[in-house]
Structures are given as structure tokens and as C-alpha cells.
Design a protein around this motif. Structure first.
Motif, PDB file in Angstrom:
ATOM      1  N   ASN A   1     -25.401  71.779  81.691  1.00 33.02           N
ATOM      2  CA  ASN A   1     -24.422  71.174  82.587  1.00 33.02           C
ATOM      3  C   ASN A   1     -23.173  72.040  82.689  1.00 33.02           C
TER       4      ASN A   1
ATOM      5  N   SER B   1     -22.034  73.901  86.163  1.00 33.51           N
ATOM      6  CA  SER B   1     -20.722  73.560  86.717  1.00 33.51           C
ATOM      7  C   SER B   1     -19.852  74.808  86.897  1.00 33.51           C
TER       8      SER B   1
ATOM      9  N   THR C   1     -21.113  75.775  90.453  1.00 34.49           N
ATOM     10  CA  THR C   1     -21.004  74.812  91.542  1.00 34.49           C
ATOM     11  C   THR C   1     -19.662  74.095  91.608  1.00 34.49           C
ATOM     12  N   ASN C   2     -18.858  74.190  90.549  1.00 38.16           N
ATOM     13  CA  ASN C   2     -17.591  73.457  90.443  1.00 38.16           C
ATOM     14  C   ASN C   2     -17.798  71.949  90.548  1.00 38.16           C
ATOM     15  N   TRP C   3     -18.968  71.451  90.178  1.00 31.99           N
ATOM     16  CA  TRP C   3     -19.266  70.028  90.153  1.00 31.99           C
ATOM     17  C   TRP C   3     -19.674  69.641  88.741  1.00 31.99           C
ATOM     18  N   CYS C   4     -19.043  68.586  88.230  1.00 30.00           N
ATOM     19  CA  CYS C   4     -19.333  68.124  86.880  1.00 30.00           C
ATOM     20  C   CYS C   4     -19.389  66.602  86.894  1.00 30.00           C
TER      21      CYS C   4
END
Length: 72
Positions: free
Chosen positions: A37, A41, A44-47
Motif C-alpha cells: 500500500n 501510494s 498514485t498519491n492515493w491512500c
């Protein structure tokens, strides 16, 4: 928010390694999940943890305060 995410990830990794050593090696899968994860992240800069913490209200106030201070 970033410090909270780092502390949470560090705590999860530490706890899962301890549980994997003393309880069951299946806990190392959780360590792998946390690592993957963090890796995804970074691209993608998504967490997911960040979204969950934001909904709970952790780290949101400090972020808003720092943004308002930088604008003035």
C-alpha cells in the motif's frame, strides 16, 4: 496528515512483525499488505488510510490551518 500516516504504517508493521514472530507467520501477510500500500501510494498519491482518517477527522484541522497560514 502525512506524519499520522507514517506513524500508523510504522505501528502496523511493527505489531504485525511481532505477531508474525510470536503467534503465526500469517501475520507477515499484513506486513506485506502495508508495504504494498505504501509502495502504490507513492506512485498514485492515493491512500485508503488517508481517506479513512480524513472521514474520522484526524489530520484535517491541522492541514486547513497550515493552508490558511501559507495564504496570508
Amino acid at each position: 496528515m502525512e506524519k499520522v500516516i507514517r506513524r500508523l504504517a510504522g505501528a502496523f508493521v511493527t505489531i504485525s512483525v511481532i505477531l508474525g514472530y510470536f503467534m503465526s507467520p500469517y501475520w507477515f501477510l499484513f506486513t506485506l499488505f502495508v508495504g504494498l500500500n505504501l509502495f502504490q501510494s507513492s506512485f498514485t498519491n492515493w491512500c485508503l488510510a488517508e481517506q479513512i482518517l480524513a472521514k474520522v477527522g484526524i489530520g484535517v484541522e491541522k492541514e486547513a490551518d497550515s493552508q490558511s497560514n501559507s495564504l496570508s
